[in-house]
Write an enzyme that holds these catalytic residues in place. Structure first.
Site, PDB file in Angstrom:
ATOM      1  N   SER A 271     -65.828 -66.825  19.594  1.00  0.00           N
ATOM      2  CA  SER A 271     -66.277 -67.302  18.282  1.00  0.00           C
ATOM      3  C   SER A 271     -66.224 -66.121  17.318  1.00  0.00           C
ATOM      4  CB  SER A 271     -67.701 -67.855  18.363  1.00  0.00           C
ATOM      5  OG  SER A 271     -67.742 -68.984  19.204  1.00  0.00           O
TER       6      SER A 271
ATOM      7  N   LYS B  38     -66.184 -74.100  14.494  1.00  0.00           N
ATOM      8  CA  LYS B  38     -67.268 -73.510  15.288  1.00  0.00           C
ATOM      9  C   LYS B  38     -68.376 -72.960  14.398  1.00  0.00           C
ATOM     10  CE  LYS B  38     -69.810 -71.842  18.508  1.00  0.00           C
ATOM     11  NZ  LYS B  38     -69.430 -70.861  19.529  1.00  0.00           N
TER      12      LYS B  38
END
Length: 296
Positions: free
Chosen positions: A95, A170
């Protein structure tokens, strides 16, 4: 299919194990040799560095903490780019900042390496049982080629657009999760302060519109004082920092995300940064003067 896997942390290790169970041949690398040896005992082959892993694989997965770690693993000395052949596919499941995903992808393209950004959501429990959500950016045809492989680690794999879009999705997820956790903590603190059993309030509202996956995952942790990390405060701070940077770069206001960043910075100052993000409730307990526990 031979797959390189770099990053065997809380999430990466169970993800790699699920790939092995699904029949994929893994070449793994991590600074943590104990984690590497554990995967070798499950059937993986150990690599000496990212370059070595990439030289033996059709695709390489990275699962690393943040943008600088991915850049170093891919483009640094003895990195993936040095060992990858033209046509190798890099699947970054970390991420990170979507802008950085695009920049790394551009450098990879110069070497004939395709890239997908495919960050995950669900925390350690869903990484272990293979039910994570994966959001993917990059070329649609590359996504389709590796869809089945990604599904061997996940319950949901969704294509969301060009390279960088996976990390946009995300970050949006992390914004919603942080704000939702705070809403649960605020509501339970309010219930306790009002003299009503917060556990009974949770039971009463979880089946209505207020109910959510976040509520069912985090309210019981708050009520039982269980802050063992499934997803640590320090990692959520990293994600919110990336979200705010990305939002500011395109002049997209994010006032609630900014407030959550300040709440989590408070928790970091209190030494809670390695606890689960359910410990957001401690902020509300501090300012309201109550402890969110069920009435006896």
């Amino acid at each position: 299919m031979k797959i390189g896997f770099i990053g065997l942390g809380i999430m990466g290790k169970p993800m790699a194990k699920n790939l092995i169970r699904a029949g994929y041949e893994l070449i793994v690398y991590d600074f943590n040799q104990d984690a590497v040896e554990e995967l070798v005992s499950c059937g993986a082959k150990a690599a000496v560095n990212g370059r070595d892993a990439a030289s033996q694989a059709e695709a390489v997965i990275t699962m690393l903490p943040n943008s600088p770690h991915v850049r170093a693993a891919v483009l640094g000395e003895n990195g993936i780019a040095e060992g990858a052949r033209p046509g190798t596919v890099l699947i970054d499941m970390s991420s990170i900042d979507p802008t950085e995903s695009k920049k790394i992808g551009e450098e990879c393209a110069k070497r004939g390496i395709e890239m997908l950004d495919a960050p995950v959501s669900g925390g350690e429990p869903k990484a272990i049982d293979g039910t994570m959500s994966v959001m993917v950016g990059g070329k649609k045809e590359i996504f389709e080629r590796y869809y089945d492989m990604l599904m061997s680690m996940a319950g949901s794999v969704v294509y969301v657009g060009e390279l960088g879009s996976g990390n946009v999705a995300k970050l949006a997820n992390q914004m919603v999760v942080a704000i939702n956790i705070a809403a649960v903590a605020e509501a339970l603190s309010f219930a306790k302060k009002a003299g009503t059993d917060p556990e009974l309030v949770y039971r009463a509202i979880r089946g209505g519109l207020a109910g959510s996956t976040v509520m069912d995952a985090k309210a019981p942790m708050m009520l039982s004082r269980n802050f063992n990390p499934g997803f640590r405060i320090e990692l959520h701070i990293k994600d919110l920092n990336n979200a705010l940077n990305a939002a500011h770069a395109i002049s997209s206001p994010a006032p609630l995300t900014a407030q959550m960043m300040e709440i989590m910075q408070f928790l970091r100052s209190e030494g809670c940064d390695r606890e689960d993000h359910a410990s957001v409730v401690k902020y509300y307990e501090k300012i309201s003067g109550v402890t969110v526990t069920p009435d006896k």
